[in-house]
Design a protein around this motif. Structure first.
Motif, PDB file in Angstrom:
ATOM      1  N   SER A 153       0.841  -1.140  -0.335  1.00 25.03           N
ATOM      2  CA  SER A 153      -0.282  -0.049  -0.187  1.00 25.03           C
ATOM      3  C   SER A 153       1.396   1.222  -0.424  1.00 25.03           C
ATOM      4  N   ALA A 203      -8.326   3.072  -1.646  1.00 24.02           N
ATOM      5  CA  ALA A 203      -8.879   1.700  -0.817  1.00 24.02           C
ATOM      6  C   ALA A 203      -9.532   2.555   0.391  1.00 24.02           C
ATOM      7  N   TYR A 241      -3.944   4.928   0.264  1.00 25.44           N
ATOM      8  CA  TYR A 241      -4.935   6.028   0.790  1.00 25.44           C
ATOM      9  C   TYR A 241      -4.477   6.925   1.064  1.00 25.44           C
ATOM     10  N   ASP A 243      -1.106  -3.673  -8.002  1.00 28.45           N
ATOM     11  CA  ASP A 243      -2.311  -3.364  -7.541  1.00 28.45           C
ATOM     12  C   ASP A 243      -2.345  -2.957  -5.824  1.00 28.45           C
ATOM     13  N   THR A 244      -1.123  -2.448  -6.000  1.00 36.78           N
ATOM     14  CA  THR A 244      -1.073  -1.782  -4.730  1.00 36.78           C
ATOM     15  C   THR A 244      -2.557  -1.139  -4.015  1.00 36.78           C
ATOM     16  N   LYS A 245      -2.686  -0.724  -3.020  1.00 37.42           N
ATOM     17  CA  LYS A 245      -3.508  -0.001  -1.991  1.00 37.42           C
ATOM     18  C   LYS A 245      -2.986   1.472  -2.218  1.00 37.42           C
TER      19      LYS A 245
END
Length: 498
Positions: free
Chosen positions: A236, A313, A281, A277-279
């Motif tokens: 993430s 996300a 925030y 697919d790194t989230k």
């Protein structure tokens, strides 16, 4: 008579030796299984007291065969489900990695196993690192300080300190999640404000020039890919550490309007195009939005553009201002978005080395407080600083302590502070993928708890007793129950199979 005197003297000396050993904070070996208790059992229990009389002590109890009549019973309810947990841990800053690298290889491995091993330690499962420098780096830099894509490169702080430590941690816990956060973009991307758009040659403050949105999105992608080439996956990212803080050593102001535009126009699409697919925030700052009226509900305002919201996300929070109740407010407004807690610190201003004070407050406000308000993860600030609160830099925090502090004189003696325990009490029994579940029953002043079910079916409860009195508390899961004497001013973690 002489023989009795000798026995009394021997007993007295032995008790003094035990007391002295238990208070020696130059050891970073957790308390052994208490000799007066069972060495195995149905329930594994870890206990830490503010007085350090129990130092993450490990005990076991069995389920009771007697009918449960205790009025002090907490009953867990696996049918009531809340959020799924990602993990718990600390920031692996440049300063932390520098200190770890000064230790002997044997001592460092021992500490990292104690901290990150799921089998032989606390099992910390989520860590945060800087994209470029932070205010606890050895110098101020990014990985792209000269324009031209050919000039992107991981810098010496990463190659000599951060990456080697991350690889050692991954060797101990291959499943650990890693979050990346930038404190500043390259200076050549900064401007003084969005009206004048004048170059801003400073690590501190400034804003991102919209002209460089695409370049900065590329920078994130390239950094994630560079770490992946080293065998380090980034789970993430946050878009900007403390986007409303203009004063930090390495910082940049980024309003919700700017963050929304940057992610919508550049970062989100570029991550997707790179099949990452790194989230992502949003926010990554204080509950009170630094009292900036136009920035209140920062992530909600970003989400109001559904095209932008699709790339996020959720949102990340710190606790240097405001109240944890903000988490519940944001959750109620957008229950489809996640929440994570990404930074809190201890230091001279809050009596940070006084475990008797800090263990209770930090457990209530940070660990259980954020989890019980829907956070999927809890990450505290520096894992390790030295006993002179460093290495630190002018413009950064000069008064911070680490989750642990290492003796700068010999890089051997370690003092474990409250943040180490509060994260460890969660990570030791609550594993990634666990679901927070319902729990109800016994309630008393100073008693706070949270219950979970792990993916292997085991139950976990983390409980704090912020009263001066010991309390015999019974836990029940509908099938089994057991009791344990919870000391006053203590934190207790339980795990058992149903």
């Amino acid at each position: 008579m002489k023989r009795n005197n000798k026995n009394m003297i021997y007993t007295f000396l032995l008790s003094c030796l035990i007391a002295t050993t238990s208070c020696n904070r130059d050891s970073y070996t957790p308390s052994p299984v208490d000799e007066d208790f069972k060495t195995s059992g149905d329930v594994t229990i870890y206990t830490t007291t503010g007085s350090r009389s129990m130092d993450f002590g490990k005990r076991f109890v069995d389920f009771s065969s007697k009918f449960n009549m205790s009025p002090n019973t907490i009953t867990i309810d696996p049918n009531t489900k809340f959020q799924t947990m990602d993990g718990f841990g600390a920031a692996i800053t440049g300063s932390t990695c520098y200190n770890l690298m000064q230790m002997s290889a044997e001592d460092r491995t021992k500490f990292l196993v104690e901290t990150f091993s799921d089998k032989d330690g606390m099992g910390m499962s989520y860590i945060r690192i800087a994209i470029g420098c932070s205010d606890f780096s050895l110098s101020e830099y990014t990985c792209w300080d000269t324009p031209g894509k050919e000039n992107f490169a991981l810098q010496s702080e990463e190659t000599q300190y951060v990456i080697p430590i991350l690889k050692e941690i991954l060797a101990i816990n291959p499943d650990i999640k890693i979050m990346g956060s930038p404190w500043t973009p390259p200076k050549w991307m900064k401007v003084n404000n969005l009206t004048d758009l004048q170059p801003f040659d400073s690590w501190t403050d400034g804003q991102l020039n919209p002209q460089y949105y695409q370049d900065y999105g590329w920078y994130f992608v390239k950094w994630i890919q560079a770490l992946k080439q080293e065998g380090i996956d980034i789970y993430s990212i946050t878009v900007q550490n403390e986007p409303l803080n203009r004063q930090n050593s390495a910082s940049m102001f980024m309003s919700w309007q700017e963050q929304q535009a940057f992610v919508k126009q550049s970062l989100g699409p570029q991550l997707k195009a790179a099949n990452l697919d790194t989230k992502i925030y949003a926010f990554d700052h204080n509950y009170n939005y630094d009292d900036m009226e136009d920035q209140m509900d920062y992530p909600i305002k970003i989400y109001n553009d559904e095209e932008a919201a699709a790339f996020f996300a959720g949102a990340a929070y710190h606790n240097y201002g405001g109240n944890k109740a903000e988490l519940l407010d944001i959750r109620n407004q957008r229950p489809d978005k996640e929440l994570v807690f990404t930074e809190t610190s201890i230091g001279e201003w809050n009596d940070g080395r006084n475990l008797a004070t800090r263990l209770m407050e930090d457990m209530r406000e940070v660990a259980l407080g954020t989890v019980n308000n829907w956070c999927k993860g809890v990450i505290v600030w520096n894992l390790m600083l030295d006993t002179e609160k460093g290495p630190n830099r002018d413009g950064g925090c000069q008064t911070c302590y680490g989750a642990v502090d290492i003796n700068k004189a010999n890089y051997k003696g370690i003092t474990r502070n409250s943040h180490y325990y509060i994260v460890g009490h969660l990570s030791s029994v609550v594993k990634p993928g666990a679901t927070r579940i319902g729990a109800s029953g016994y309630a008393a002043s100073g008693l706070t708890y949270s219950a979970f079910q792990n993916t292997d079916g085991t139950y976990a409860v983390v409980l704090m007793n912020d009263s001066n009195d010991n309390r015999k508390i019974t836990l029940a899961d509908g099938t089994n129950h057991f009791s344990y004497d919870v000391p006053g001013k203590s934190v207790v973690s339980y795990r058992w199979a149903n």
